[in-house]
Design a protein around this motif. Structure first.
Motif, PDB file in Angstrom:
ATOM      1  N   ILE A 117       0.832  -1.205   0.000  1.00 52.73           N
ATOM      2  CA  ILE A 117       0.000   0.000   0.000  1.00 52.73           C
ATOM      3  C   ILE A 117       0.870   1.260   0.000  1.00 52.73           C
ATOM      4  CG2 ILE A 117      -1.642   1.346   1.381  1.00 52.73           C
ATOM      5  CD1 ILE A 117      -2.883  -1.281   2.294  1.00 52.73           C
ATOM      6  N   ILE A 118       1.907   1.248   0.831  1.00 54.52           N
ATOM      7  CA  ILE A 118       2.810   2.405   0.874  1.00 54.52           C
ATOM      8  C   ILE A 118       3.519   2.587  -0.460  1.00 54.52           C
ATOM      9  CG2 ILE A 118       4.887   3.331   1.977  1.00 54.52           C
ATOM     10  CD1 ILE A 118       4.000   1.985   4.555  1.00 54.52           C
ATOM     11  N   PHE A 119       3.959   1.471  -1.063  1.00 54.50           N
ATOM     12  CA  PHE A 119       4.661   1.558  -2.349  1.00 54.50           C
ATOM     13  C   PHE A 119       3.756   2.160  -3.425  1.00 54.50           C
ATOM     14  CE2 PHE A 119       5.388  -0.506  -6.469  1.00 54.50           C
ATOM     15  CZ  PHE A 119       6.646  -0.011  -6.757  1.00 54.50           C
ATOM     16  N   TYR A 120       2.542   1.641  -3.559  1.00 53.13           N
ATOM     17  CA  TYR A 120       1.645   2.150  -4.599  1.00 53.13           C
ATOM     18  C   TYR A 120       1.165   3.560  -4.281  1.00 53.13           C
ATOM     19  CZ  TYR A 120       1.528  -2.409  -6.841  1.00 53.13           C
ATOM     20  OH  TYR A 120       1.871  -3.554  -7.498  1.00 53.13           O
ATOM     21  N   TYR A 121       1.107   3.903  -3.004  1.00 52.45           N
ATOM     22  CA  TYR A 121       0.746   5.278  -2.652  1.00 52.45           C
ATOM     23  C   TYR A 121       1.789   6.259  -3.181  1.00 52.45           C
ATOM     24  CZ  TYR A 121       0.322   9.514   0.132  1.00 52.45           C
ATOM     25  OH  TYR A 121       0.243  10.832   0.533  1.00 52.45           O
ATOM     26  N   PHE A 122       3.060   5.941  -2.989  1.00 54.40           N
ATOM     27  CA  PHE A 122       4.105   6.838  -3.468  1.00 54.40           C
ATOM     28  C   PHE A 122       4.184   6.836  -4.988  1.00 54.40           C
ATOM     29  CE2 PHE A 122       5.703   6.537   0.916  1.00 54.40           C
ATOM     30  CZ  PHE A 122       5.969   7.878   1.152  1.00 54.40           C
ATOM     31  N   VAL A 123       3.879   5.704  -5.618  1.00 51.48           N
ATOM     32  CA  VAL A 123       3.835   5.678  -7.078  1.00 51.48           C
ATOM     33  C   VAL A 123       2.728   6.596  -7.595  1.00 51.48           C
ATOM     34  CG1 VAL A 123       3.342   4.238  -9.087  1.00 51.48           C
ATOM     35  CG2 VAL A 123       4.881   3.406  -7.308  1.00 51.48           C
ATOM     36  N   LEU A 124       1.545   6.489  -6.990  1.00 47.08           N
ATOM     37  CA  LEU A 124       0.435   7.360  -7.398  1.00 47.08           C
ATOM     38  C   LEU A 124       0.723   8.814  -7.065  1.00 47.08           C
ATOM     39  CD1 LEU A 124      -2.608   5.151  -6.310  1.00 47.08           C
ATOM     40  CD2 LEU A 124      -1.713   5.499  -8.620  1.00 47.08           C
ATOM     41  N   PHE A 125       1.401   9.050  -5.943  1.00 48.18           N
ATOM     42  CA  PHE A 125       1.765  10.422  -5.589  1.00 48.18           C
ATOM     43  C   PHE A 125       2.730  11.002  -6.618  1.00 48.18           C
ATOM     44  CE2 PHE A 125       4.629  13.400  -3.422  1.00 48.18           C
ATOM     45  CZ  PHE A 125       3.710  14.338  -2.972  1.00 48.18           C
TER      46      PHE A 125
ATOM     47  N   PHE B 207       3.638  14.426 -11.345  1.00 45.22           N
ATOM     48  CA  PHE B 207       4.037  14.508 -12.750  1.00 45.22           C
ATOM     49  C   PHE B 207       2.930  15.129 -13.600  1.00 45.22           C
ATOM     50  CE2 PHE B 207       4.098  12.588 -16.998  1.00 45.22           C
ATOM     51  CZ  PHE B 207       5.348  13.007 -17.431  1.00 45.22           C
ATOM     52  N   VAL B 208       1.688  14.712 -13.364  1.00 46.54           N
ATOM     53  CA  VAL B 208       0.567  15.264 -14.127  1.00 46.54           C
ATOM     54  C   VAL B 208       0.380  16.745 -13.817  1.00 46.54           C
ATOM     55  CG1 VAL B 208      -1.930  15.150 -14.456  1.00 46.54           C
ATOM     56  CG2 VAL B 208      -0.600  13.036 -14.359  1.00 46.54           C
ATOM     57  N   VAL B 209       0.420  17.101 -12.533  1.00 48.33           N
ATOM     58  CA  VAL B 209       0.252  18.505 -12.156  1.00 48.33           C
ATOM     59  C   VAL B 209       1.366  19.366 -12.744  1.00 48.33           C
ATOM     60  CG1 VAL B 209       0.269  20.093 -10.196  1.00 48.33           C
ATOM     61  CG2 VAL B 209      -1.033  17.979 -10.055  1.00 48.33           C
TER      62      VAL B 209
ATOM     63  N   SER C 297       3.152  18.697 -15.456  1.00 48.03           N
ATOM     64  CA  SER C 297       2.988  18.762 -16.911  1.00 48.03           C
ATOM     65  C   SER C 297       1.888  19.737 -17.298  1.00 48.03           C
ATOM     66  CB  SER C 297       2.688  17.367 -17.470  1.00 48.03           C
ATOM     67  OG  SER C 297       3.728  16.461 -17.164  1.00 48.03           O
ATOM     68  N   VAL C 298       0.789  19.721 -16.551  1.00 47.56           N
ATOM     69  CA  VAL C 298      -0.308  20.647 -16.842  1.00 47.56           C
ATOM     70  C   VAL C 298       0.144  22.086 -16.641  1.00 47.56           C
ATOM     71  CG1 VAL C 298      -2.587  21.400 -16.067  1.00 47.56           C
ATOM     72  CG2 VAL C 298      -2.121  18.968 -16.356  1.00 47.56           C
ATOM     73  N   GLU C 299       0.922  22.328 -15.590  1.00 48.35           N
ATOM     74  CA  GLU C 299       1.400  23.696 -15.362  1.00 48.35           C
ATOM     75  C   GLU C 299       2.354  24.142 -16.463  1.00 48.35           C
ATOM     76  OE1 GLU C 299       2.902  26.352 -11.595  1.00 48.35           O
ATOM     77  OE2 GLU C 299       3.587  24.280 -11.743  1.00 48.35           O
ATOM     78  N   LEU C 300       3.190  23.237 -16.943  1.00 54.00           N
ATOM     79  CA  LEU C 300       4.089  23.592 -18.037  1.00 54.00           C
ATOM     80  C   LEU C 300       3.313  23.889 -19.319  1.00 54.00           C
ATOM     81  CD1 LEU C 300       7.000  21.029 -17.523  1.00 54.00           C
ATOM     82  CD2 LEU C 300       6.996  23.469 -16.998  1.00 54.00           C
ATOM     83  N   LEU C 301       2.266  23.127 -19.575  1.00 52.64           N
ATOM     84  CA  LEU C 301       1.430  23.408 -20.748  1.00 52.64           C
ATOM     85  C   LEU C 301       0.720  24.756 -20.606  1.00 52.64           C
ATOM     86  CD1 LEU C 301      -0.139  19.894 -21.469  1.00 52.64           C
ATOM     87  CD2 LEU C 301       1.629  21.082 -22.782  1.00 52.64           C
ATOM     88  N   ARG C 302       0.294  25.087 -19.406  1.00 51.40           N
ATOM     89  CA  ARG C 302      -0.336  26.394 -19.184  1.00 51.40           C
ATOM     90  C   ARG C 302       0.670  27.528 -19.375  1.00 51.40           C
ATOM     91  NH1 ARG C 302      -3.218  26.817 -13.660  1.00 51.40           N
ATOM     92  NH2 ARG C 302      -3.932  28.750 -14.652  1.00 51.40           N
ATOM     93  N   ILE C 303       1.914  27.294 -18.978  1.00 50.60           N
ATOM     94  CA  ILE C 303       2.947  28.307 -19.192  1.00 50.60           C
ATOM     95  C   ILE C 303       3.200  28.491 -20.691  1.00 50.60           C
ATOM     96  CG2 ILE C 303       5.395  28.809 -18.871  1.00 50.60           C
ATOM     97  CD1 ILE C 303       5.201  27.447 -16.152  1.00 50.60           C
ATOM     98  N   PHE C 304       3.247  27.375 -21.439  1.00 47.62           N
ATOM     99  CA  PHE C 304       3.411  27.475 -22.888  1.00 47.62           C
ATOM    100  C   PHE C 304       2.261  28.246 -23.518  1.00 47.62           C
ATOM    101  CE2 PHE C 304       2.121  25.685 -26.990  1.00 47.62           C
ATOM    102  CZ  PHE C 304       3.215  26.037 -27.767  1.00 47.62           C
ATOM    103  N   ASN C 305       1.051  27.939 -23.098  1.00 47.29           N
ATOM    104  CA  ASN C 305      -0.114  28.649 -23.632  1.00 47.29           C
ATOM    105  C   ASN C 305      -0.078  30.131 -23.271  1.00 47.29           C
ATOM    106  OD1 ASN C 305      -2.790  28.745 -24.892  1.00 47.29           O
ATOM    107  ND2 ASN C 305      -3.566  29.030 -22.814  1.00 47.29           N
ATOM    108  N   PHE C 306       0.420  30.435 -22.069  1.00 48.63           N
ATOM    109  CA  PHE C 306       0.515  31.817 -21.623  1.00 48.63           C
ATOM    110  C   PHE C 306       1.479  32.606 -22.507  1.00 48.63           C
ATOM    111  CE2 PHE C 306       2.343  35.192 -19.064  1.00 48.63           C
ATOM    112  CZ  PHE C 306       1.237  35.750 -18.447  1.00 48.63           C
ATOM    113  N   ASP C 307       2.675  32.060 -22.738  1.00 47.22           N
ATOM    114  CA  ASP C 307       3.661  32.753 -23.569  1.00 47.22           C
ATOM    115  C   ASP C 307       3.210  32.833 -25.023  1.00 47.22           C
ATOM    116  OD1 ASP C 307       5.343  33.282 -21.480  1.00 47.22           O
ATOM    117  OD2 ASP C 307       6.608  31.521 -21.799  1.00 47.22           O
ATOM    118  N   PHE C 308       2.629  31.752 -25.522  1.00 43.22           N
ATOM    119  CA  PHE C 308       2.175  31.760 -26.913  1.00 43.22           C
ATOM    120  C   PHE C 308       1.049  32.757 -27.106  1.00 43.22           C
ATOM    121  CE2 PHE C 308      -0.274  30.085 -30.506  1.00 43.22           C
ATOM    122  CZ  PHE C 308       0.735  29.975 -31.459  1.00 43.22           C
TER     123      PHE C 308
END
Length: 444
Positions: free
Chosen positions: A65-73, A78-80, A82-93
């Protein structure tokens, strides 16, 4: 005869490998103490094989449970990210798209060609924007133009706060010095001299390591303070900086030492970034560089980083940062508030002794620095920091407008990339809006 030998071999094998009947054996024989006891029923004195198996099975399940918790974390981070980097790209563009303005004096065919060239350059700038956002920069970019590429062109804060963290020494404390004691016959026993000398040597080594560690941490904090103030000088909208370090290692050493160390740290970083500019960038940097004023929030004393008379350079002499700071007459003033844990302990005691205080009293604005628009903290070698560590501030503008502080504890270590991401994080919290005095550029 053969059966008897097999039986003797079996008994010998069981005695060697420790095969026993677990049906009724105390848990202490297994070594089920300390942490292992949490998996067994503490009300029992004798445990069966099933009880031990169940405790061991639950431990395995907990590890999974601890192992999969840290994997999901990690996937969530990573998703958060990546989304912020895409928002930064959209902001500059989006900013580049709105940076085009058609000249009314141009004819239709000339305007059509200009638009084609502009949008062609805009499409070809997409790989550059992606590389700028996803490339992990380790230091300050070279040149003023490259520095400004990593700073949002709009929605930048007017005030910013930085939470610094100083590591403590992770060394076991030294033993106490042997002292004389009374024995059972009430006779004074003197400790052995060798034990005393050994204890003194260990204590001297410990305190030497502590002093070395404190000096190293102080040097690191001074460099981070100098770099952060230099980066803030590149953002025209920032007028107020709050730097909080709980232990005050950099400015709790006396007024003279405090003034020299902080000023030298800032000037060293200004010289370092100035050396990467060409002549035109240096001239532009001179026009935007503010007058830096250090404010000790405890003593309420103010210090100007450079306050000597300006002497014009000779034609063949090199331009120094001192000439830039003192030579520009109409520069903005950048206030740097230096805070530590005493701000909470001392100032709260002063305010608590006042009677009949109201939220609109001016004492809150005079005793505490104003709340910054953006409060940030970088990642650290010993884990991500997400605590204010006793930082206390009062928002003196709450009476006039609804203002709120954006707190951002980044997963990035301290550096220019961390500073850039923090500014973009603040800019993305507000609707996209071009500056009112922004003059758009025309390509063609």
């Amino acid at each position: 005869m053969m059966l008897r030998k097999r039986k003797e071999k079996k008994i010998l094998h069981e005695s060697i490998v420790g095969v026993q009947d677990f049906s009724a054996i105390p848990a202490t024989n297994f070594g089920f103490i300390s942490a292992y006891n949490h998996g067994l029923d503490s009300g029992k004195e004798i445990y069966s094989t099933y009880d031990v198996f169940r405790a061991h099975f639950h431990k395995i399940i907990l590890n999974y449970i601890i192992f999969y918790y840290f994997v999901l974390f990690w996937l969530h981070q990573f998703v958060v990210n990546s989304v912020e980097l895409l928002r930064i790209f959209n902001f500059d563009f989006n900013y580049r798209v709105h940076d085009y303005k058609r000249e009314p004096e141009q004819r239709f065919f000339q305007s059509f060609i200009t638009q084609i060239v502009y949008y062609w350059e805009l499409v070809w700038s997409i790989p550059t924007l992606l590389w700028k956002i996803y490339y992990p920069r380790s230091g300050t970019p070279s040149g003023l133009k490259n520095c400004m590429l990593h700073i949002p062109q709009t929605n930048t804060p007017k005030s910013i706060g930085l939470i610094l963290h100083s590591d403590y020494v992770m060394i076991a404390p030294p033993p106490e010095l042997p002292k004389p004691f009374l024995d059972s016959d009430r006779n004074i026993k003197i400790p052995d001299k060798k034990k005393v000398q050994y204890s003194l040597a260990i204590r001297n080594e410990y305190f030497t390591q502590v002093r070395s560690h404190d000096d190293a941490e102080r040097t690191r904090l001074l460099r981070e303070i100098g770099k952060f103030i230099t980066w803030c000088c590149l953002v025209p909208s920032i007028l107020n900086i709050t730097i909080y370090e709980k232990t005050a290692k950099c400015w709790q050493t006396g007024e003279t030492s405090f003034l020299d160390t902080i000023k030298n740290a800032i000037l060293v970083e200004l010289v370092s970034i100035k050396n990467t500019f060409d002549a035109q960038e240096l001239k532009k940097f001179k026009e935007t560089l503010p007058k830096i004023v250090l404010v000790n929030t405890i003593t309420k004393m103010k210090y100007v980083v450079y306050e000597e008379d300006y002497v014009p350079n000779q034609p063949n002499n090199e331009v120094t940062v001192a000439d830039i700071i003192s030579g520009y007459e109409n520069q903005r003033t950048l206030f740097v508030n230096l805070c530590d844990i005493r701000l909470r302990d001392v100032k709260f005691n002063i305010i608590s002794n006042k009677a009949d205080l109201k939220p609109e009293d001016e004492i809150f604005g005079t005793e505490f620095p104003s709340t910054p628009d953006l409060l940030i903290g970088a990642n650290h070698d010993r884990g991500m920091k997400n605590q204010l560590e006793g930082f206390a501030c009062i928002d003196e503008e709450y009476k006039h407008q609804n203002s709120s502080t954006i707190v951002y504890f980044s997963h990035i270590k301290f550096g220019f990339n961390f500073f850039s991401r923090s500014l973009y994080h603040y800019a993305l919290e507000y609707p996209f809006n071009l500056p009112a005095d922004e003059t758009t550029q025309v390509t063609g």
